[in-house]
Design a protein around this motif. Structure first.
Motif, PDB file in Angstrom:
ATOM      1  N   TRP A  42       0.793  -1.224   0.000  1.00 34.57           N
ATOM      2  CA  TRP A  42       0.000   0.000   0.000  1.00 34.57           C
ATOM      3  C   TRP A  42       0.827   1.277   0.000  1.00 34.57           C
ATOM      4  N   ALA A  43       2.050   1.216   0.458  1.00 36.47           N
ATOM      5  CA  ALA A  43       2.880   2.420   0.517  1.00 36.47           C
ATOM      6  C   ALA A  43       4.345   2.019   0.556  1.00 36.47           C
ATOM      7  N   ASN A  73      -1.261   1.514  -4.622  1.00 36.31           N
ATOM      8  CA  ASN A  73      -1.430   2.949  -4.484  1.00 36.31           C
ATOM      9  C   ASN A  73      -0.590   3.659  -5.532  1.00 36.31           C
ATOM     10  N   THR A  74      -0.670   4.970  -5.598  1.00 39.46           N
ATOM     11  CA  THR A  74       0.046   5.756  -6.594  1.00 39.46           C
ATOM     12  C   THR A  74       1.558   5.615  -6.415  1.00 39.46           C
ATOM     13  N   SER A 102       5.465   5.292  -2.887  1.00 41.28           N
ATOM     14  CA  SER A 102       4.070   5.041  -3.246  1.00 41.28           C
ATOM     15  C   SER A 102       3.203   5.405  -2.057  1.00 41.28           C
ATOM     16  N   GLY A 103       2.002   5.842  -2.362  1.00 42.38           N
ATOM     17  CA  GLY A 103       1.073   6.294  -1.334  1.00 42.38           C
ATOM     18  C   GLY A 103       0.098   7.272  -1.943  1.00 42.38           C
ATOM     19  N   TYR A 104      -0.386   8.201  -1.137  1.00 42.30           N
ATOM     20  CA  TYR A 104      -1.339   9.208  -1.593  1.00 42.30           C
ATOM     21  C   TYR A 104      -0.566  10.454  -2.024  1.00 42.30           C
ATOM     22  N   MET A 118       2.120  15.383  -0.938  1.00 43.84           N
ATOM     23  CA  MET A 118       1.108  14.537  -0.322  1.00 43.84           C
ATOM     24  C   MET A 118      -0.281  14.987  -0.790  1.00 43.84           C
ATOM     25  N   LYS A 119      -1.115  14.056  -1.178  1.00 43.45           N
ATOM     26  CA  LYS A 119      -2.408  14.364  -1.783  1.00 43.45           C
ATOM     27  C   LYS A 119      -3.396  15.007  -0.812  1.00 43.45           C
ATOM     28  N   TYR A 120      -3.472  14.517   0.402  1.00 45.68           N
ATOM     29  CA  TYR A 120      -4.505  14.975   1.321  1.00 45.68           C
ATOM     30  C   TYR A 120      -3.990  15.936   2.387  1.00 45.68           C
TER      31      TYR A 120
END
Length: 187
Positions: A42-43, A73-74, A102-104, A118-120
């Motif tokens: 996932w990351a 994930n991305t 990888s992650g958000y 970071m996306k969020y």
């Protein structure tokens, strides 16, 4: 299992292709006892010059990379990233080193650079951090020395909280930068 392997070859011409197949999970604790180098489905946080890809001691020439990555994930990297369908990513390009996360994440264009952040994270003013990030120079990951100045050509800038012993200075690796927005300046 370990982090080292040896490849012995006879005479090598100008070009050599070395194919490695590896899978597994990496998990390293930093000097301040936090997990800062890791990989899961996932990351991941695999910084430049880390042992997930083999390095030849003292060899700082550019190499051609062609990597397949499975991630839920991305995936972002200093290399060209393609794919994402069915969690498969294809990374290609020429560089001295590879950074793989990888992650958000989200990528944006700004001032001729690709900014990866970071996306969020809506609280961090990434533009202000980028502007003041060069006031104290950068840490050159190729020479292990701090450099003064404000003009550091790069194609990608990774803006994330990292602790790779650069004392908060932006880390310059050939054609890309890692900027730690949570660090400090000084030794």
């Amino acid at each position: 299992m370990g982090d080292f392997f040896t490849v012995s070859v006879g005479e090598v011409g100008k070009e050599m292709v070395l194919t490695l197949e590896y899978e597994g999970r990496v998990y390293y604790m930093s000097r301040i006892h936090c997990i800062d180098i890791f990989t899961t489905r996932w990351a991941s946080a695999l910084p430049p010059r880390f042992a997930f890809l083999p390095l030849m001691d003292g060899d700082m020439t550019k190499k051609q990379f062609d990597l397949s990555v499975l991630s839920h994930n991305t995936v972002v990297s200093n290399l060209q990233v393609e794919g994402g369908e069915k969690n498969q990513y294809h990374l290609t390009g020429e560089s001295i080193s590879v950074a793989l996360f990888s992650g958000y994440f989200v990528e944006e264009r700004s001032n001729g650079h690709t900014i990866i952040r970071m996306k969020y994270n809506g609280l961090t003013d990434y533009e202000a951090i980028y502007e003041r990030g060069f006031q104290h120079g950068v840490y050159n990951g190729l020479t292990n020395e701090r450099e003064e100045g404000e003009d550091f050509p790069c194609s990608k800038v990774f803006m994330m909280h990292v602790d790779y012993e650069t004392y908060g200075y932006p880390l310059r690796m050939d054609e890309y930068l890692l900027m730690d927005y949570g660090g400090f300046y000084g030794e």
